[in-house]
Design a protein around this motif. Structure first.
Motif, PDB file in Angstrom:
ATOM      1  N   ALA A  35       0.833  -1.205   0.000  1.00 27.23           N
ATOM      2  CA  ALA A  35       0.000   0.000   0.000  1.00 27.23           C
ATOM      3  C   ALA A  35       0.865   1.250   0.000  1.00 27.23           C
ATOM      4  O   ALA A  35       0.573   2.216  -0.715  1.00 27.23           O
ATOM      5  N   SER A  36       1.922   1.209   0.776  1.00 23.46           N
ATOM      6  CA  SER A  36       2.834   2.342   0.840  1.00 23.46           C
ATOM      7  C   SER A  36       3.536   2.559  -0.505  1.00 23.46           C
ATOM      8  O   SER A  36       3.632   3.688  -0.993  1.00 23.46           O
ATOM      9  N   GLU A  37       4.029   1.477  -1.097  1.00 22.77           N
ATOM     10  CA  GLU A  37       4.716   1.576  -2.388  1.00 22.77           C
ATOM     11  C   GLU A  37       3.783   2.023  -3.505  1.00 22.77           C
ATOM     12  O   GLU A  37       4.168   2.803  -4.371  1.00 22.77           O
ATOM     13  N   LEU A  38       2.567   1.512  -3.476  1.00 23.31           N
ATOM     14  CA  LEU A  38       1.602   1.850  -4.523  1.00 23.31           C
ATOM     15  C   LEU A  38       0.926   3.195  -4.277  1.00 23.31           C
ATOM     16  O   LEU A  38       0.325   3.766  -5.188  1.00 23.31           O
ATOM     17  N   GLN A  39       0.988   3.670  -3.039  1.00 25.60           N
ATOM     18  CA  GLN A  39       0.272   4.889  -2.645  1.00 25.60           C
ATOM     19  C   GLN A  39      -1.218   4.745  -2.997  1.00 25.60           C
ATOM     20  O   GLN A  39      -1.836   5.645  -3.577  1.00 25.60           O
ATOM     21  N   CYS A  40      -1.768   3.586  -2.634  1.00 23.97           N
ATOM     22  CA  CYS A  40      -3.169   3.295  -2.951  1.00 23.97           C
ATOM     23  C   CYS A  40      -3.994   3.298  -1.667  1.00 23.97           C
ATOM     24  O   CYS A  40      -3.444   3.184  -0.570  1.00 23.97           O
ATOM     25  N   PRO A  41      -5.303   3.397  -1.814  1.00 20.37           N
ATOM     26  CA  PRO A  41      -6.156   3.366  -0.629  1.00 20.37           C
ATOM     27  C   PRO A  41      -6.215   1.952  -0.041  1.00 20.37           C
ATOM     28  O   PRO A  41      -6.028   0.961  -0.762  1.00 20.37           O
ATOM     29  N   PRO A  42      -6.481   1.850   1.249  1.00 21.28           N
ATOM     30  CA  PRO A  42      -6.596   0.539   1.892  1.00 21.28           C
ATOM     31  C   PRO A  42      -7.644  -0.359   1.225  1.00 21.28           C
ATOM     32  O   PRO A  42      -7.496  -1.577   1.214  1.00 21.28           O
TER      33      PRO A  42
END
Length: 70
Positions: A35-42
């Motif tokens: 999630a951190s690497e993708l900068q995506c929502p949970p």
């Protein structure tokens, strides 16, 4: 695993403590990194995990062989 197997099998306390809990914690940490690497929502990570769960459930339904527990 068939429904019959799922109702018969349950983990031991040792399996819960030494395998299941660490595996779940490790999986959660790994997906938090994604999630951190993708900068995506949970919610996207939740979707990924649901897809994985669905695959396991579908394989259990379509499996022609029995499992080791039955």
């Amino acid at each position: 695993m068939t429904e019959k197997c799922e109702t018969k099998w349950s983990p031991t306390e040792d399996q819960i403590d030494k395998i299941i809990i660490p595996a779940m914690q490790g999986t959660a940490q790994q997906y938090a990194k994604y999630a951190s690497e993708l900068q995506c929502p949970p919610s996207f990570i939740a979707l990924m995990l649901r897809d994985i769960a669905d695959t396991f459930e579908e394989n259990a339904i379509t499996s022609e062989k029995g499992c080791d527990c039955c």
